[in-house]
Design a protein around this motif. Structure first.
Motif, short mmCIF file in Angstrom:
data_model
loop_
_atom_site.label_atom_id
_atom_site.label_comp_id
_atom_site.label_asym_id
_atom_site.label_seq_id
_atom_site.Cartn_x
_atom_site.Cartn_y
_atom_site.Cartn_z
N SER A 294 0.82 -1.21 0.00
CA SER A 294 0.00 0.00 0.00
C SER A 294 0.85 1.26 0.00
N ASP A 295 0.30 2.30 -0.61
CA ASP A 295 0.92 3.63 -0.53
C ASP A 295 0.53 4.31 0.78
N PHE A 296 -0.70 4.05 1.23
CA PHE A 296 -1.20 4.60 2.49
C PHE A 296 -1.95 3.50 3.23
N GLY A 297 -1.78 3.42 4.55
CA GLY A 297 -2.48 2.40 5.32
C GLY A 297 -2.91 2.92 6.67
N ILE A 298 -4.04 2.45 7.14
CA ILE A 298 -4.55 2.78 8.47
C ILE A 298 -4.78 1.48 9.22
#
Length: 315
Positions: A294-298
């Motif tokens: 992922s480029d962004f993860g939460i």
């Protein structure tokens, strides 16, 4: 001079294969020839998008399959001796490519997602997904011709250029085919085609029950996107239609933004989103494989995170 051929049944196939061939032709010092069906891309359009020559296939008699063109294509290929012949990796494209390869005694590399030319070895280098998406296989061929099938939407369609010149020739009608199409039954789609969606929100096994998918739909609406799903949701619990299944055995998508909600990130699924420009993920398991891709993860509970994202988007 070396030659590259593309063989296409539809306009969409022709434009994508011309884009693929145009990337390869300069390094090979090759001319680009489009072999296309009437009613698909016009000769003028093919030439404007990179073709140096267009060979128009004759109209088939009613009930004859696309493969009926094979004797004519083979005869022309023997006369012209192209180095590379590209087909779309559709059911009919793969069949025609395999039959032509057998007739020519040539190599065939299927489902290639990357193609290049190595000048040092004079070899065409091809890459394709292997082992269910767990690896990428690279093959090289210095033999000629080499036949290649390309999965739809693996390459960008060729753009139009003004002032290009090229030749056009109509091919003769093929002999009557022993195979006849008796009936066509289009597969009924129960969901929207999401392969062209700019934004896709994908629901995974992290959802507790079917009714909770409304949360994923709300996020998709807020982002102006479409809803997709992993295989467990479409094949095991049947919460969503098969048409929305993304992955190796489902559909391949190339959105500008992919958001995985409760998606673990198994390789069979992530293979279907290899072309996504930006990948985002929400998952309570900090060790979920999807975060590595992922480029962004939460890291968090999607039931708490997603409503907050929707609230911010509405602002």
């Amino acid at each position: 001079m070396a030659g590259i051929w593309i063989v296409a049944e539809t306009r969409e196939q022709a434009l994508e294969l011309l884009g693929t061939g145009s990337l390869l032709a300069p390094d090979m010092g090759a001319t680009l020839t489009a072999v296309v069906s009437k009613g698909s891309a016009s000769p003028e359009e093919c030439i404007s998008r990179g073709a140096d020559e267009v060979l128009m296939l004759a109209e088939l008699a009613p009930g004859e399959p696309f493969g009926a063109h094979l004797p004519v294509i083979e005869k022309e290929a023997r006369a012209a001796s192209p180095d590379v012949i590209l087909f779309s990796a559709t059911a009919r494209g793969k069949e025609t490519a395999a039959r032509l390869a057998a007739r020519r005694g040539a190599g065939l590399c299927s489902a290639c997602t990357a193609i290049s030319f190595d000048k040092a070895s004079n070899a065409v280098v091809m890459e394709r997904i292997a082992y269910g998406g767990a690896a990428t296989q690279k093959l090289a061929s210095s033999a000629r011709p080499v036949l290649i099938t390309v999965p739809p939407r693996s390459f960008e369609p060729a753009g139009a250029l003004d002032g290009r010149q090229g030749k056009t020739r109509e091919l003769p009608a093929p002999p009557p085919s022993a195979v006849k199409i008796v009936e066509r039954k289009p597969k009924e789609k129960v969901a929207k085609d999401i392969t062209e969606a700019r934004v896709i929100v994908c629901a995974g096994r992290g959802f507790d029950k079917k009714e909770d998918l409304a949360l994923a739909r709300q996020l998709a609406d807020a982002l102006g996107g479409e809803l997709g799903a992993t295989r467990p949701l479409t094949e095991e619990v049947h919460w969503l239609p098969e048409d929305l299944c993304i992955g190796l055995s489902g559909i391949q998508v190339k959105p500008e933004l992919y958001v995985g909600l409760g998606v673990s990130g198994q390789v069979q699924h992530m293979t279907g989103v290899r072309g996504a420009k930006i990948v985002c993920a929400v998952n309570r398991d900090e060790n979920a494989p999807i975060f590595a891709l992922s480029d962004f993860g939460i890291v968090g509970n999607l039931y708490e995170v997603v409503p907050k994202i929707i609230e911010e988007l509405k602002k």
